[in-house]
Scaffold this motif. Structure first.
Motif, mmCIF file in Angstrom:
data_model
loop_
_atom_site.group_PDB
_atom_site.id
_atom_site.type_symbol
_atom_site.label_atom_id
_atom_site.label_comp_id
_atom_site.label_asym_id
_atom_site.label_seq_id
_atom_site.Cartn_x
_atom_site.Cartn_y
_atom_site.Cartn_z
ATOM 1 N N PRO A 27 0.835 -1.044 -0.176
ATOM 2 C CA PRO A 27 -0.114 0.112 0.039
ATOM 3 C C PRO A 27 0.918 1.240 0.064
ATOM 4 O O PRO A 27 1.984 1.291 0.762
ATOM 5 C CB PRO A 27 -0.867 -0.080 1.436
ATOM 6 N N GLY A 28 0.653 2.365 -0.832
ATOM 7 C CA GLY A 28 1.295 3.416 -1.137
ATOM 8 C C GLY A 28 2.576 3.341 -1.594
ATOM 9 O O GLY A 28 3.373 4.429 -1.520
ATOM 10 N N GLN A 29 2.852 2.272 -2.438
ATOM 11 C CA GLN A 29 4.204 2.222 -2.823
ATOM 12 C C GLN A 29 4.069 2.084 -4.401
ATOM 13 O O GLN A 29 2.851 1.656 -4.861
ATOM 14 C CB GLN A 29 4.976 0.825 -2.305
ATOM 15 N N VAL A 30 5.336 1.906 -5.037
ATOM 16 C CA VAL A 30 5.105 1.825 -6.504
ATOM 17 C C VAL A 30 6.305 0.710 -6.992
ATOM 18 O O VAL A 30 7.356 0.836 -6.357
ATOM 19 C CB VAL A 30 5.489 3.292 -7.302
ATOM 20 N N LEU A 31 6.003 -0.058 -7.833
ATOM 21 C CA LEU A 31 6.905 -1.013 -8.522
ATOM 22 C C LEU A 31 7.612 -0.255 -9.742
ATOM 23 O O LEU A 31 6.808 0.410 -10.539
ATOM 24 C CB LEU A 31 6.208 -2.274 -8.629
ATOM 25 N N ILE A 32 8.795 -0.173 -9.837
ATOM 26 C CA ILE A 32 9.467 0.434 -10.827
ATOM 27 C C ILE A 32 10.298 -0.591 -11.706
ATOM 28 O O ILE A 32 11.205 -1.321 -11.354
ATOM 29 C CB ILE A 32 10.368 1.332 -10.392
ATOM 30 N N ALA A 66 15.809 5.357 -12.335
ATOM 31 C CA ALA A 66 15.221 5.784 -13.226
ATOM 32 C C ALA A 66 14.430 4.702 -14.044
ATOM 33 O O ALA A 66 15.279 3.756 -14.330
ATOM 34 C CB ALA A 66 15.602 6.559 -14.421
ATOM 35 N N GLY A 67 13.133 4.756 -14.478
ATOM 36 C CA GLY A 67 12.558 3.527 -15.085
ATOM 37 C C GLY A 67 11.164 3.780 -15.392
ATOM 38 O O GLY A 67 10.835 5.122 -15.573
ATOM 39 N N ARG A 68 10.373 2.795 -15.512
ATOM 40 C CA ARG A 68 8.812 2.945 -15.788
ATOM 41 C C ARG A 68 8.055 2.171 -14.887
ATOM 42 O O ARG A 68 8.590 1.220 -14.155
ATOM 43 C CB ARG A 68 8.514 2.260 -17.158
ATOM 44 N N THR A 69 6.833 2.720 -14.670
ATOM 45 C CA THR A 69 5.880 2.132 -13.741
ATOM 46 C C THR A 69 5.271 0.916 -14.536
ATOM 47 O O THR A 69 5.317 0.988 -15.758
ATOM 48 C CB THR A 69 4.656 3.057 -13.154
ATOM 49 N N PRO A 70 4.286 0.274 -13.830
ATOM 50 C CA PRO A 70 3.778 -1.108 -14.478
ATOM 51 C C PRO A 70 2.650 -0.297 -15.700
ATOM 52 O O PRO A 70 2.526 -0.888 -16.597
ATOM 53 C CB PRO A 70 3.009 -1.876 -13.215
ATOM 54 N N ASP A 71 2.242 0.858 -15.549
ATOM 55 C CA ASP A 71 1.360 1.318 -16.515
ATOM 56 C C ASP A 71 2.133 2.226 -17.665
ATOM 57 O O ASP A 71 1.727 2.810 -18.411
ATOM 58 C CB ASP A 71 0.161 2.323 -15.867
ATOM 59 N N TYR A 85 20.079 -1.159 -6.845
ATOM 60 C CA TYR A 85 20.922 -2.098 -7.915
ATOM 61 C C TYR A 85 20.356 -3.419 -8.259
ATOM 62 O O TYR A 85 20.867 -4.580 -7.671
ATOM 63 C CB TYR A 85 22.474 -2.360 -7.186
ATOM 64 N N ALA A 86 19.326 -3.157 -8.856
ATOM 65 C CA ALA A 86 18.384 -4.368 -9.136
ATOM 66 C C ALA A 86 17.659 -3.901 -10.544
ATOM 67 O O ALA A 86 17.340 -2.856 -10.709
ATOM 68 C CB ALA A 86 17.527 -4.663 -8.099
ATOM 69 N N GLU A 87 17.142 -5.049 -11.103
ATOM 70 C CA GLU A 87 16.292 -4.965 -12.168
ATOM 71 C C GLU A 87 14.626 -4.570 -11.920
ATOM 72 O O GLU A 87 14.247 -3.715 -12.670
ATOM 73 C CB GLU A 87 16.053 -6.304 -13.040
ATOM 74 N N ARG A 88 14.362 -4.514 -10.578
ATOM 75 C CA ARG A 88 13.031 -3.952 -10.414
ATOM 76 C C ARG A 88 13.297 -3.238 -8.816
ATOM 77 O O ARG A 88 14.210 -3.956 -7.941
ATOM 78 C CB ARG A 88 12.002 -4.888 -10.191
ATOM 79 N N ALA A 89 12.720 -2.543 -8.538
ATOM 80 C CA ALA A 89 12.488 -1.711 -7.176
ATOM 81 C C ALA A 89 11.311 -1.029 -6.798
ATOM 82 O O ALA A 89 10.461 -0.875 -7.535
ATOM 83 C CB ALA A 89 13.657 -0.684 -7.312
#
Length: 319
Positions: A27-32, A66-71, A85-89
């Motif tokens: 909740p309140g978080q974003v996957l990048i 820097a990246g993109r959100t699921p949408d 230091y990962a493919e997703r954060a």
């Protein structure tokens, strides 16, 4: 997912490529989906547990991506719990910022921490006024390259850059410094005063520590200000005596960007928006310092610790 993890504290050798489960946004978080990872000198302190905030093992270093959100939205983000230091954060929605089309990943990551640090130092710590002289130590580094440009854009009368090589000094001059001097000068106090036309300096931005700080304080004019924001030399300066501060009417202040989020109002967000606007208009620009594959994070840290890098270093998690 691929990541780089630290399971024991130490130097660059403790950075190990690993496979980890994908993070899950709560909740309140974003996957990048991470496209570029920004490196800061502070990352080297986190890996050896010598930073202001204690590190906890195991850890995935990295506080900015820097990246993109699921949408599909392009964003840049600060990571409160590291993990960059990962493919997703995953991080809090409040520390995710949309990227204008005119801003590329290098520029975004250059402004997120290092640009904001330079801006806060000049505006809040040292209160730059028109016509004042500004010394920027490590002027070819991530903060330094932005600080030189901002100081000129915001009315500094004379910008004095310090750097350890001719190439770095040439870069500082290209970015707008009025003079660039050798940071290894035997008597740095005299060198800075001479570079300012024989006058003591008004402002010093310092992330070196040790004798560099000591000699910089000695070069300050009455009501001069030193903004201290790092200790890349890994050497403590001499204790500051209050009597000496009063005797010379000088100010020494410290700055850790994390504290900006405790200020009333949206100081950080406003600063970042201003930096993006300046970059989009070509007033300031990011300096590429090298891009490494994610698995070569160790080499990137070795480069940072060598103090031989310029500008902004990135990791590329796609290779």
């Amino acid at each position: 997912m691929r990541a780089v993890q630290v399971t024991e504290f130490g130097g660059p050798e403790v950075l190990k490529p690993v496979e980890l489960p994908d993070p899950v946004a709560g909740p309140g978080q974003v996957l990048i989906e991470v496209e570029r990872i920004g490196l800061n000198y502070a990352d080297t302190h986190q890996a050896e547990n010598s930073y202001l905030a204690p590190s906890r093992l195991p850890l995935v270093p990295g506080g900015e991506v820097a990246g993109r959100t699921p949408d599909g939205r392009r964003v840049v983000a600060l990571l409160g719990e590291l993990g960059g230091y990962a493919e997703r954060a995953v991080t809090a929605e409040a520390t995710v910022f949309p990227l204008p089309d005119a801003i590329d990943d290098l520029t975004a990551l250059s402004m997120l921490v290092q640009g904001a640090t330079a801006a806060i130092l000049l505006r809040r710590n040292t209160h730059l006024a028109d016509g004042e002289s500004v010394v920027v130590h490590a002027a070819a580094g991530g903060v330094g390259t932005i600080a030189v440009q901002l100081a000129k854009a915001w009315g500094a009368g004379r910008v004095i850059a310090t750097a350890s090589t001719e190439e770095k000094r040439a870069l500082a001059l290209e970015l707008g410094a009025d003079v660039a001097v050798d940071s290894r000068a035997e008597n740095l106090t005299e060198t800075l005063i001479e570079a300012n036309g024989g006058r003591r300096v008004d402002i010093v931005l310092d992330m070196v520590g040790g004798t560099t700080t000591d000699q910089s304080i000695a070069a300050l004019a009455p009501f001069g200000r030193l903004g201290f924001y790092g200790m890349a030399g890994r050497e403590e300066p001499k204790p500051v005596r209050l009597r000496n501060l009063m005797g010379h009417s000088t100010t020494v202040s410290g700055m850790w960007l994390s504290h900006v989020f405790r200020l009333p109002g949206n100081v950080y967000g406003t600063t970042l928006t201003e930096l993006f606007d300046l970059a989009a208009r070509g007033v300031i620009r990011a300096i590429p310092g090298g891009e490494y594959p994610l698995a070569e994070a160790r080499a990137a840290h070795e480069a940072l610790r060598s103090r031989g890098t310029v500008g902004k270093l990135l990791l590329d998690p796609t290779r």
